[in-house]
Structure formats: structure tokens, C-alpha cells
Scaffold this active site. Structure first.
Site, PDB file in Angstrom:
ATOM      1  N   TRP A 136      -2.446  -2.887  12.126  1.00  0.00           N
ATOM      2  CA  TRP A 136      -1.510  -1.921  12.697  1.00  0.00           C
ATOM      3  C   TRP A 136      -2.194  -1.233  13.874  1.00  0.00           C
ATOM      4  O   TRP A 136      -3.321  -0.752  13.754  1.00  0.00           O
ATOM      5  CB  TRP A 136      -1.138  -0.925  11.604  1.00  0.00           C
ATOM      6  CG  TRP A 136      -0.204   0.170  11.974  1.00  0.00           C
ATOM      7  CD1 TRP A 136       0.948   0.074  12.694  1.00  0.00           C
ATOM      8  CD2 TRP A 136      -0.333   1.557  11.622  1.00  0.00           C
ATOM      9  NE1 TRP A 136       1.557   1.297  12.795  1.00  0.00           N
ATOM     10  CE2 TRP A 136       0.794   2.229  12.148  1.00  0.00           C
ATOM     11  CE3 TRP A 136      -1.274   2.285  10.888  1.00  0.00           C
ATOM     12  CZ2 TRP A 136       0.989   3.592  11.980  1.00  0.00           C
ATOM     13  CZ3 TRP A 136      -1.077   3.637  10.718  1.00  0.00           C
ATOM     14  CH2 TRP A 136       0.037   4.291  11.262  1.00  0.00           C
ATOM     15  N   ASP A 218      -5.013   1.591   2.982  1.00  0.00           N
ATOM     16  CA  ASP A 218      -3.781   2.117   3.556  1.00  0.00           C
ATOM     17  C   ASP A 218      -2.634   1.619   2.682  1.00  0.00           C
ATOM     18  O   ASP A 218      -2.335   0.431   2.643  1.00  0.00           O
ATOM     19  CB  ASP A 218      -3.609   1.638   4.999  1.00  0.00           C
ATOM     20  CG  ASP A 218      -2.469   2.354   5.711  1.00  0.00           C
ATOM     21  OD1 ASP A 218      -1.720   3.090   5.047  1.00  0.00           O
ATOM     22  OD2 ASP A 218      -2.314   2.172   6.941  1.00  0.00           O
ATOM     23  N   LYS A 257       8.461   4.370   3.876  1.00  0.00           N
ATOM     24  CA  LYS A 257       9.197   3.129   3.682  1.00  0.00           C
ATOM     25  C   LYS A 257       9.850   3.070   2.301  1.00  0.00           C
ATOM     26  O   LYS A 257      11.033   2.747   2.183  1.00  0.00           O
ATOM     27  CB  LYS A 257       8.256   1.936   3.860  1.00  0.00           C
ATOM     28  CG  LYS A 257       7.563   1.855   5.238  1.00  0.00           C
ATOM     29  CD  LYS A 257       8.548   1.630   6.344  1.00  0.00           C
ATOM     30  CE  LYS A 257       7.859   1.250   7.661  1.00  0.00           C
ATOM     31  NZ  LYS A 257       7.000   2.287   8.205  1.00  0.00           N
TER      32      LYS A 257
END
Length: 420
Positions: A136, A218, A257
């Protein structure tokens, strides 16, 4: 009359703009009726519309009706203790004792990553941080801002479009040193959609133990990736229960999310200690250092999203309802992967596309080149990141054939695609 003084900022060089948000802006300005947004990682319905979860809407209604007079009050710098305990247990379950974990509330996953990077930069003082190649984009920016040198370990093999486990392990074995930080995606690796299997995770954990590499997980997609929060947290829980020696580690957690709380920025950062780091005094010192970082940056985290998450996690009935919605979302993502793959195969599109269904989560690393992506954007109004990463959540039954036919046209006639 004298000349105008030179501004302090007249020579300022603008850094590159974030491509995902640039794509989103371009998509919104586009008036083409069949335009497709495959850039931003936001879940949409089959009609292409945002989908607030039903469980979230029910909680919001109850919150509105309750009209708590304290709903706009400040919270403690470290955050809402009840939310943090629930978020911790959602991530770790019973993998390790609660007295090993110190948690603070953050501004979603990005805030957790930044607070964590700064905390380790100031306390662990690592020689470098190891990031997957690719990762990312914000991971790189965050670690640059805290001044920790970045190294990369192989992750994606462009020839096979598969996880490069052997390359990752060989590089870390040869080059990683004690107290280096390694950033690991807990599930649904962004951007590739490729995750280690459980045996590979065990080997990565053993390597971290033996070489004393410090894991930084993460955890952005727990429950959203597979529909099963326990399955998606497997790697974190496995690392947390390792002994002889026990691993110290940190986890950045987001509810953007999996609860659809994108704009409400509900997140947490967890520090897992071992040995004498588990004493009350050591945990207090960790908390004080984290609180100082938070105070210097934004003082407190937003409460609306964390209030929703706390209410859902604190109710067995609401949690069960949420899990059903997670399965619905993850199942639609899986079905869209299959639909895109099936259509590309039906069309006889040049190349192998099986990697699309082998990957997991919101994103797919398609293997499309930058010239192909640019051509798809300009000719077909399909917005894709320059890396070829697509957000599967942007596909639906109404546009998947259009997207597949556009990819087929590009791959079948490469001479029509201008070079970059």
C-alpha cells in the site's frame, strides 16, 4: 515603489498527488454514462451504490433516539476503553493474555500505522523497516515521515502473478537484522490480493523469532477478506501465541472496510509485549508514550465510528448480524472475481487470468501494464491504478462484461495501445 518580496513558498516543490484520490476525482468529473471506477477501495452494491451496513444503520438509529447528552464530549487521549477492549479481543481472541497488550484508539488504520511507525521509530529505533514489494503506497509515505530507512522484500512475482514466498524468505534470511521492523499484511494483501498460506505464515514467524525481526501487522480487512473474522486473524493470533522466545509485535487495526465506516475513522493500535514488558509499570510507560504522540498530532480520535463499532462488538445479536453481512460482502467480491475471470476466458483474452480467482479480498493485481491501464482509462473510461491493481468491489453484474471486453480489446490488439 519597490518590488514585491519573494515568498518563502515560491520555490516549494509539490510532491506527487495521491493517485487513488486523483483517479476518484477524475471519475467523478467524467460524464461518460458507462464509466467504471476500479480505483478506490470502497465496497459498493451490485447497483454500484455505497452500502451502509444494515447493522450500522440500526445502531445509528438507536444512537439518534437515545440522544446521549455526552455524545459530543471529549474522550481520553488514549481513547474509549470499552471500544479498545472489544477491538483487542476481536483481533486477538484468546491468542495471548490481555496483560500483554496495550491499546490506543486511532484515526482509522492510517492513523494506527502512523502512530505505530512513530512509536517504534522513537523507542525501538530500528535500523530499517521491511515493506513488501509492492505494498500500500501510504506505508512508504508514513515510514518516510518518521525517518526510518525503507527496505523491500520480494512479494509479488510478475511472471507467475503469485506470491514470491521463496524470494521473501531468502532476502530476509540474508539481509534482515535483529530489531529490524517487518510490515506484514494480516490478510487480503493490498495491492496484490495474495496471502501466505498457514504453513508459510509459520515459516515467517519462525524466521522472525530466530532473527529477532519485529513484526508490524496491518489489519485492515479482518472479516471482509474471507467473510470469517477468525480466519482472517489467523496470522496475528499465531504470531501472538509463539513462545521460546515469545514475539513482541504491534498491530494497526481498522474498521473502515469491515464495518463500512470509511469516513468515520475508527481504528486502534495494539502493542504486544513479552517478559518484563508485561508489568503494569511497563504497560503504563507504553501507554504514556503513545498518548504523547497522539496528543501532539490530533489529541483524540473521532468517537462516532468507534461508538458504532463498540455497540456492534458488544452485542452478540448485533455481532451475529454483522458477520452475516460480512459473508454477503465477501461472497459478492468472490463472485465478481469469478465473473471477470469467466468472461475473459470466454472471450479468449490473451494471457492467463487464473490469478484473479486465486487472489482474495478487495483488490486484484491484474498484470495489466501502465500503457494498457492508461488506454483503458482514455478510451473506455475505466479507472484503474497505474500498477494494474483493480478494486473488485467496483465490478457488478451490469459492468463486468464491459470491463472484460475492454481488457480483451486491449490485449488482443496491442499495437493500438500507445507506449507510455
Amino acid at each position: 515603489m519597490g518590488s514585491m518580496p519573494t515568498s518563502h513558498f515560491s520555490g516549494l516543490v509539490a510532491p506527487p498527488r495521491d493517485e487513488i484520490f486523483e483517479l476518484l476525482g477524475a471519475f467523478r468529473r467524467d460524464t461518460f454514462p458507462d464509466r467504471v471506477n476500479l480505483g478506490a477501495g470502497v465496497y459498493c452494491t451490485d447497483e454500484g451504490e455505497p452500502m451502509p451496513l444494515q447493522v450500522v444503520r440500526e445502531v445509528e438509529t438507536a444512537m439518534y433516539e437515545k440522544a446521549d447528552p455526552h455524545r459530543h464530549d471529549y474522550r481520553a487521549i488514549e481513547g474509549d476503553a470499552e471500544f479498545l477492549a472489544l477491538a483487542r479481543d476481536f483481533t486477538f481472541s484468546t491468542a495471548c493474555a490481555a496483560d500483554r497488550i496495550t491499546s490506543v484508539q486511532t484515526v482509522s488504520g492510517s492513523g494506527a500505522n502512523h502512530v505505530g511507525a512513530r512509536f517504534l521509530a522513537e523507542t525501538l529505533r530500528p535500523r530499517c523497516v521491511w515493506l513488501s514489494n509492492p505494498t500500500w503506497a501510504n506505508h512508504e509515505l508514513i515510514w518516510q515521515t518518521v525517518g526510518v530507512p525503507i527496505r523491500q522484500y520480494p512479494y509479488y512475482n510478475p511472471d507467475t502473478r503469485a506470491f514470491d514466498f521463496e524470494g521473501m524468505m531468502a532476502t530476509l534470511e540474508a539481509e534482515a537484522e535483529a530489531d529490524d521492523v517487518i510490515l506484514l499484511h494480516a490478510c487480503a494483501h493490498n495491492p496484490t490480493g495474495l496471502d501466505p498460506n498457514q504453513e508459510q505464515w509459520k515459516a515467517i514467524g519462525a524466521l522472525c523469532q530466530r532473527k529477532r525481526i519485529f513484526p508490524f501487522f496491518d489489519n485492515a480487512y479482518q472479516g471482509f477478506a474471507s467473510g470469517d473474522p477468525d480466519r482472517d486473524a489467523w496470522a496475528i493470533r499465531y504470531f501472538a501465541q509463539l513462545q521460546q522466545p515469545a514475539l513482541e509485535m504491534v498491530v494497526a487495526q481498522s474498521f473502515a472496510k469491515n464495518l463500512g465506516l470509511y469516513g468515520h475513522r475508527a481504528g486502534a493500535f495494539h502493542v504486544v509485549a513479552a517478559g518484563d514488558g508485561c508489568t503494569e509499570g511497563a504497560r503504563d510507560a507504553v501507554m504514556a508514550n503513545l498518548a504523547q504522540i497522539i496528543r501532539s498530532e490530533y489529541s483524540i480520535s473521532p468517537r462516532y465510528g468507534s461508538d458504532i463499532a463498540k455497540t456492534v462488538l458488544g452485542s452478540k445479536v448485533l455481532t451475529a448480524q454483522w458477520y452475516t453481512e460480512l459473508q454477503t460482502m465477501s461472497s459478492r467480491i468472490i463472485s465478481m472475481r469469478q465473473a471477470l475471470y469467466d468472461e475473459l476466458v470466454r472471450l479468449g483474452t490473451p494471457g492467463s487470468w487464473v490469478h484473479i480467482v486465486d487472489q482474495i479480498g478487495m483488490f486484484s493485481y491484474t498484470g495489466l501494464t501502465y500503457p494498457e491501464v492508461k488506454y483503458l482509462r482514455e478510451k473506455y473510461h475505466i479507472y484503474i491504478h497505474s500498477s494494474g491493481r483493480v478494486s473488485i468491489a467496483g465490478l457488478n453484474t451490469k459492468n463486468v462484461k464491459y470491463v472484460a471486453s475492454a481488457i480483451h480489446a486491449v490485449r488482443s490488439n496491442p499495437d493500438a495501445v500507445p507506449s507510455a
